[in-house]
Design an enzyme around this catalytic site. Structure first.
Site, short mmCIF file in Angstrom:
data_model
loop_
_atom_site.label_atom_id
_atom_site.label_comp_id
_atom_site.label_asym_id
_atom_site.label_seq_id
_atom_site.Cartn_x
_atom_site.Cartn_y
_atom_site.Cartn_z
N CYS A 229 5.66 -0.31 7.76
CA CYS A 229 5.30 0.80 6.97
C CYS A 229 6.71 1.09 6.38
O CYS A 229 7.68 1.24 6.92
CB CYS A 229 4.76 2.00 7.70
SG CYS A 229 4.27 3.59 7.30
N LEU A 230 6.28 1.56 4.93
CA LEU A 230 7.49 2.04 4.05
C LEU A 230 8.06 3.41 4.66
O LEU A 230 9.35 3.82 4.61
CB LEU A 230 7.19 2.33 2.92
CG LEU A 230 6.54 1.02 1.86
CD1 LEU A 230 6.06 1.22 0.65
CD2 LEU A 230 7.93 0.03 1.80
N GLY B 63 0.84 -1.44 -0.04
CA GLY B 63 0.11 0.02 0.08
C GLY B 63 1.03 1.34 0.09
O GLY B 63 2.17 1.35 0.32
N HIS C 127 -2.82 7.34 7.14
CA HIS C 127 -1.68 8.16 6.54
C HIS C 127 -2.34 9.53 6.15
O HIS C 127 -1.72 10.56 6.20
CB HIS C 127 -0.96 7.52 5.49
CG HIS C 127 0.16 6.70 5.65
ND1 HIS C 127 1.16 7.17 6.44
CD2 HIS C 127 0.10 5.27 5.55
CE1 HIS C 127 2.06 5.99 6.56
NE2 HIS C 127 1.75 5.26 6.21
N GLN D 105 3.10 10.02 1.80
CA GLN D 105 4.30 9.33 1.84
C GLN D 105 5.22 9.93 0.92
O GLN D 105 6.58 9.68 1.11
CB GLN D 105 4.11 7.79 1.84
CG GLN D 105 3.47 7.26 3.06
CD GLN D 105 3.30 5.95 3.16
OE1 GLN D 105 2.44 5.32 2.49
NE2 GLN D 105 3.97 5.04 3.66
N HIS E 210 -4.83 1.19 7.18
CA HIS E 210 -3.36 1.64 7.59
C HIS E 210 -3.15 3.02 6.38
O HIS E 210 -2.67 4.00 6.99
CB HIS E 210 -2.34 0.67 7.21
CG HIS E 210 -0.96 1.26 7.21
ND1 HIS E 210 0.02 0.86 8.35
CD2 HIS E 210 -0.36 1.94 6.64
CE1 HIS E 210 1.12 0.98 7.99
NE2 HIS E 210 1.23 1.89 6.89
N GLU E 211 -3.54 2.85 5.33
CA GLU E 211 -3.40 4.03 4.27
C GLU E 211 -4.21 5.13 4.63
O GLU E 211 -3.87 6.35 4.32
CB GLU E 211 -3.56 3.39 2.82
CG GLU E 211 -3.03 2.35 2.33
CD GLU E 211 -1.50 2.42 2.72
OE1 GLU E 211 -0.89 3.41 2.96
OE2 GLU E 211 -0.71 1.20 2.86
O1 GNR Z 1 4.00 -2.60 2.86
C1 GNR Z 1 3.21 -2.46 3.63
N1 GNR Z 1 3.19 -3.52 4.31
C2 GNR Z 1 2.03 -3.83 5.39
C3 GNR Z 1 2.13 -4.71 6.26
C4 GNR Z 1 1.28 -4.71 7.26
C5 GNR Z 1 0.10 -3.76 7.29
C6 GNR Z 1 0.44 -2.77 6.61
C7 GNR Z 1 1.07 -2.60 5.65
S1 GNR Z 1 1.25 -1.26 4.63
C8 GNR Z 1 2.85 -1.15 4.20
C9 GNR Z 1 3.25 0.07 3.10
C10 GNR Z 1 2.89 1.17 3.71
O2 GNR Z 1 3.51 1.82 4.41
N2 GNR Z 1 1.88 1.97 3.27
O3 GNR Z 1 1.51 3.08 3.73
NI NI Z 2 2.52 2.91 5.70
#
Ligand code: GNR
Ligand code: NI
Length: 172
Positions: free
Chosen positions: A94-95, A46, A140, A51, A136-137
């Site tokens: 999270c990246l 995601g 953000h 980001q 999660h997105e």
């Molecule tokens: O790549 C991602 N893996 C992930 C694993 C578990 C729960 C959420 C994520 S999202 C993350 C990519 C990211 O930071 N998206 O904002």
């Molecule tokens: Ni993230």
């Protein structure tokens, strides 16, 4: 298409609330494609526009299993219109918080309304990894990172580890 640099916490741009798009026009459609390319390049499932330093409400996700064909979803102005009372725990990363992982509790399933790449209103019901990733997105877009959903103790531990790791990386 373009691969864009991904911001890393504690960048203040990750804490800002993103604004809705007026419509999915050519510019937003291009942003969605650049985000998808950036996400795949980083091996993420995601990515949210903040980001990559764009303060607009756009997210992309692809939670396909390994060896399965690509299954991208691109959303503008995603809104959770229903969330299950039942909760589920999932290990998240999270990246923008690279190489740090922790268990996060969220609603097990959500119903999400959004604008697709054609500017059409759509709704999906998401659970499992897709449900986790969309939540999660959307976090953000509201300036929230998964670490903000942890205890202060766990959050501080992760943020200290991240900053140490980033210092080492910068001096390598
Ligand atoms: O790549 C991602 N893996 C992930 C694993 C578990 C729960 C959420 C994520 S999202 C993350 C990519 C990211 O930071 N998206 O904002
Ligand atoms: Ni993230």
């Amino acid at each position: 298409m373009a691969i864009l640099p991904i911001l890393v916490a504690p960048d203040p741009r990750l804490k800002q609330k993103a604004v809705p798009v007026a419509a999915v026009d050519e510019r937003i459609a291009r942003l969605m494609d650049d985000m998808l390319e950036t996400m795949y390049d980083a091996n993420g499932i995601g990515l949210a526009a903040p980001q990559i330093g764009v303060p607009e409400r756009v997210i992309v996700v692809d939670v396909r299993e390994r060896d399965q064909p690509a299954n991208p979803i691109q959303m503008a102005n995603p809104e959770i219109i229903m969330a299950s009372e039942e909760l589920a725990v999932c290990e998240e990363g999270c990246l923008s918080v690279p190489e740090q992982y922790a268990e996060v509790t969220r609603p097990r399933s959500v119903r999400v309304r959004y604008l697709d790449k054609q500017n059409e209103i759509r709704e999906i019901e998401a659970d499992g990894m897709l449900g986790v990733c969309i939540q999660h997105e959307i976090d953000h877009l509201n300036g929230t990172l998964f670490v903000d959903r942890l205890s202060l103790l766990k959050r501080n531990m992760i943020m200290r580890k991240l900053q140490k790791q980033q210092r080492l990386k910068a001096s390598a």
